[in-house]
Scaffold this motif. Sequence first.
Motif, PDB file in Angstrom:
ATOM      1  N   PRO A  63      18.649 -10.613 -16.288  1.00 51.08           N
ATOM      2  CA  PRO A  63      18.312  -9.329 -15.677  1.00 51.08           C
ATOM      3  C   PRO A  63      19.524  -8.516 -15.234  1.00 51.08           C
ATOM      4  O   PRO A  63      19.370  -7.376 -14.799  1.00 51.08           O
ATOM      5  CB  PRO A  63      17.474  -9.736 -14.460  1.00 51.08           C
ATOM      6  N   LEU A  64      20.741  -9.081 -15.310  1.00 49.54           N
ATOM      7  CA  LEU A  64      21.922  -8.432 -14.740  1.00 49.54           C
ATOM      8  C   LEU A  64      22.860  -7.889 -15.808  1.00 49.54           C
ATOM      9  O   LEU A  64      23.114  -8.550 -16.835  1.00 49.54           O
ATOM     10  CB  LEU A  64      22.692  -9.401 -13.845  1.00 49.54           C
ATOM     11  N   THR A  98      24.290  -4.481 -12.000  1.00 45.39           N
ATOM     12  CA  THR A  98      23.002  -3.791 -11.972  1.00 45.39           C
ATOM     13  C   THR A  98      21.867  -4.763 -12.259  1.00 45.39           C
ATOM     14  O   THR A  98      21.954  -5.565 -13.200  1.00 45.39           O
ATOM     15  CB  THR A  98      22.978  -2.657 -13.023  1.00 45.39           C
ATOM     16  N   ASN A  99      20.832  -4.702 -11.448  1.00 43.17           N
ATOM     17  CA  ASN A  99      19.621  -5.486 -11.679  1.00 43.17           C
ATOM     18  C   ASN A  99      18.678  -4.667 -12.561  1.00 43.17           C
ATOM     19  O   ASN A  99      18.054  -3.703 -12.110  1.00 43.17           O
ATOM     20  CB  ASN A  99      18.952  -5.847 -10.350  1.00 43.17           C
ATOM     21  N   SER A 157      15.953  -5.695 -14.024  1.00 42.36           N
ATOM     22  CA  SER A 157      14.560  -6.146 -14.003  1.00 42.36           C
ATOM     23  C   SER A 157      13.668  -5.129 -13.279  1.00 42.36           C
ATOM     24  O   SER A 157      14.094  -4.500 -12.303  1.00 42.36           O
ATOM     25  CB  SER A 157      14.451  -7.512 -13.325  1.00 42.36           C
ATOM     26  N   THR A 169      13.578  -9.730  -7.942  1.00 43.62           N
ATOM     27  CA  THR A 169      14.634  -9.496  -6.968  1.00 43.62           C
ATOM     28  C   THR A 169      15.676 -10.610  -7.112  1.00 43.62           C
ATOM     29  O   THR A 169      15.329 -11.792  -7.165  1.00 43.62           O
ATOM     30  CB  THR A 169      14.083  -9.484  -5.538  1.00 43.62           C
ATOM     31  N   VAL A 170      16.941 -10.235  -7.169  1.00 47.51           N
ATOM     32  CA  VAL A 170      18.018 -11.182  -7.467  1.00 47.51           C
ATOM     33  C   VAL A 170      18.997 -11.224  -6.300  1.00 47.51           C
ATOM     34  O   VAL A 170      19.307 -10.189  -5.691  1.00 47.51           O
ATOM     35  CB  VAL A 170      18.752 -10.771  -8.765  1.00 47.51           C
ATOM     36  N   LEU A 183      19.684  -7.815  -4.647  1.00 47.60           N
ATOM     37  CA  LEU A 183      19.447  -6.634  -5.466  1.00 47.60           C
ATOM     38  C   LEU A 183      17.962  -6.530  -5.811  1.00 47.60           C
ATOM     39  O   LEU A 183      17.414  -7.393  -6.519  1.00 47.60           O
ATOM     40  CB  LEU A 183      20.281  -6.689  -6.750  1.00 47.60           C
ATOM     41  N   PRO A 192      14.771  -4.655  -7.771  1.00 46.25           N
ATOM     42  CA  PRO A 192      14.694  -4.120  -9.135  1.00 46.25           C
ATOM     43  C   PRO A 192      15.316  -2.718  -9.229  1.00 46.25           C
ATOM     44  O   PRO A 192      14.984  -1.829  -8.439  1.00 46.25           O
ATOM     45  CB  PRO A 192      13.190  -4.082  -9.418  1.00 46.25           C
ATOM     46  N   TYR A 220      23.638 -16.571  -9.725  1.00 44.62           N
ATOM     47  CA  TYR A 220      22.600 -15.890  -8.967  1.00 44.62           C
ATOM     48  C   TYR A 220      21.299 -16.696  -9.026  1.00 44.62           C
ATOM     49  O   TYR A 220      21.173 -17.663  -9.789  1.00 44.62           O
ATOM     50  CB  TYR A 220      22.361 -14.488  -9.530  1.00 44.62           C
ATOM     51  N   VAL A 225      16.759 -15.959  -8.582  1.00 46.17           N
ATOM     52  CA  VAL A 225      15.669 -14.992  -8.477  1.00 46.17           C
ATOM     53  C   VAL A 225      14.812 -15.353  -7.271  1.00 46.17           C
ATOM     54  O   VAL A 225      14.373 -16.505  -7.126  1.00 46.17           O
ATOM     55  CB  VAL A 225      14.818 -14.970  -9.763  1.00 46.17           C
TER      56      VAL A 225
END
Length: 557
Positions: A196-197, A226-227, A229, A233-234, A266, A268, A300, A302
């Motif tokens: 997702p990053l 940047t996320n 997704s 949430t990361v 981060l 979404p 990271y 999730v």
Amino acid sequence: MIDRRAAMEDEAREEARKEAVRRDLSNLDNPIKEENDLAEIAEIARQREENWMRGIMDIEGRSAQYQESMKEEMKEYEEKRKELLKQWGEGDEVEYISAQGEYVDKTMKDFVTDLKRMNNLFEDDEEDELGLGAGEETEDYVAEGRPMSKAAQARAEAMKNDGSGRPRLPGDADVTKGELDADLEINESSSATTGPLTVEVSSAYNTENSDPPMRKHCFQYTVRITNNSSTDTVQLLSRRFEIQTVGSSMKDVVQGEGVTGRQPVLQPGEVFEYTSTAPLSVRPIGTTEIAARMSGEYRYCVLEEGQEKATDEQVNKGQGEAGAELATFHFVFPEEQRVKPVRPSEEDDDEDDEEDEDAVKTTTVASSTSTPSPPPAAKDATTTSATSSSTPASSLPGEPDMTSGNISTPSPNDSSDTVTSDVRVVVTSTYRPERSDAKLDKHCFAYNVRITNESKNDQSIQLVSRRFEIQTVGSANKDVVQGPGVTGRQPVLKPGESFEYTSTAPLSVRPMLDKTKVVARMSGEYNFVQLADDGKTPLSSTPLKAELGAFHFILPE
């Protein structure tokens, strides 16, 4: 201190012995005197005991008065407290004390949690994190349950015991040699998407914090994470970077918890961006424009819906659940700091030849040829120099005019231009006032050397070693400095090509300003071998010498 105390004790014992002797002699003359002395001592002891008892009685009396005063103060305090409780309500005091206790407990629990995570912290602040000399404790990234081979264990132990204090890995061969593939794009930025990053990075030279003559080059880089997704949430947990400076055979590994001391969450579509610096100790070389290569990753996890931060299980000692790649990019020297490869023109105009006939023609170029590993014969030629470089610099008897300060040359030169065996060596020197301190007799100079192959027979050469002699004014000796290569390399120069570098000479010397502004004299030689037509094989294992003509380090007016 111990010797002084022992001496004092000896003196005291000697005085006591003398006093005993005098007392014995006195008793022989007057036997009654000893009885009088004993009576006097008994009277003194009685008076002291009486005074002590009186002091005890006085203290007890004062203590009783103090207790009475304290009772009055406590009574006043209790009355004021009751008034305040009536005004604000009696239940609030209990509620306040309870809230205060809960706050302290929560604070201590958070502190313990943070402390546990910080046990694996390698470097909180990324500011200056890539600089040399840091000593972080490190952990190996080894797959759980997968045993390490003996060779891997040895490498891991060697990395842990490395003098820099941080782990190291074998470097990329092209960066070590400074010979990047012509088809390789030398990028100062990169972008990579993992899961997702998306991690984007760009770098730039920081002129303000750099000092090129001292080989200090500072870069800054900006990272944007940047996320992508739309649902997840990361939380970023840790980072790991690998950086290799040009000419170095090893990569430094920098790793630690968090990013700039934090573990940002981060949502979404959210972005986290920061800027950090990389102060490097590196010298530009003529075969590439890069100063260093860097890559890495961010670990990271999730978070579940409603979860504010990662659990200890998700953190997993900073490993998290997955990694987002920081793609490879380069720190690139600015144009003015590069040693540029420029070839002389094939033919000069006849008129230009006539005009420049008497001029010294030197072309500021750097070897653009490949600089292979020294061939066998070249290695043999450097053996002696390499061995001598591992020992402390030796010294030779100095020149009398430098020792006395009465320089024999009427106009001492701060540069020289010498041709030996078709190799021209040009050197110029300048004073560095910002690196000097005249009050402490510290004087720093920078000197620039350009070595040019002026062979008329299409003879390529390879520089294999150097040897310098330097004598400061007032000194009776010369210091001898020698070693393999030039700035750590053994460049190959085709006819018409040059190799240029700048170095510094920090001198600790007291000038003789009443006689001369010269503070030191330097000379030397570069050893080189001639190569066969293939540009690799030396024609002889015995090196030739190219003289570095004597020049002076001279204080400005």
